[in-house]
Design an enzyme around this catalytic site. Sequence first.
Site, PDB file in Angstrom:
ATOM      1  N   GLY A   1       0.893  -1.244  -0.032  1.00 34.80           N
ATOM      2  CA  GLY A   1       0.027   0.185  -0.022  1.00 34.80           C
ATOM      3  C   GLY A   1       0.936   1.054  -0.162  1.00 34.80           C
ATOM      4  N   CYS A   2       2.189   1.020  -0.107  1.00 35.10           N
ATOM      5  CA  CYS A   2       3.025   2.329   0.055  1.00 35.10           C
ATOM      6  C   CYS A   2       3.473   2.575  -1.466  1.00 35.10           C
ATOM      7  CB  CYS A   2       4.449   2.189   0.856  1.00 35.10           C
ATOM      8  SG  CYS A   2       3.842   2.293   2.583  1.00 35.10           S
ATOM      9  N   VAL A   3       3.282   4.124  -1.801  1.00 35.57           N
ATOM     10  CA  VAL A   3       3.862   4.218  -3.114  1.00 35.57           C
ATOM     11  C   VAL A   3       5.363   4.451  -3.223  1.00 35.57           C
ATOM     12  CG1 VAL A   3       1.889   4.978  -4.866  1.00 35.57           C
ATOM     13  CG2 VAL A   3       2.001   6.193  -2.672  1.00 35.57           C
TER      14      VAL A   3
END
Length: 110
Positions: free
Chosen positions: A108-110
């Site tokens: 979920g981290c860009v």
Amino acid sequence: MSIEIEGKSYETDEEGYLANLSDWSHELAEAMARMDGCDLTDNHWEVVNFLREYYEEYQIAPAVRVLTKAIGKRLGKDKGNSKYLYELFPYGPAKQACKYAGLPKPTGCV
């Protein structure tokens, strides 16, 4: 890509996350932090060690919301909040702390 410390090379991905979890050491974490212009304090180590324990138990690096909530449960409300965690890890508490902990980039981290 790789990081070289004291003549030894450690493989990383393009964002600097360790390719091999077993390569991690305190010295490597300190070196990674220095590259980002960060000196790891006891407060940083609390979060880094927490993440390593979390990963060992759940086999996943938590996203920032999960991290914040879990830190709050373990270390108290004063440390389990976004403001505190972003002061320690300005590039993103989950991303930056997981990197220093030798863990994969959180989902979920860009």
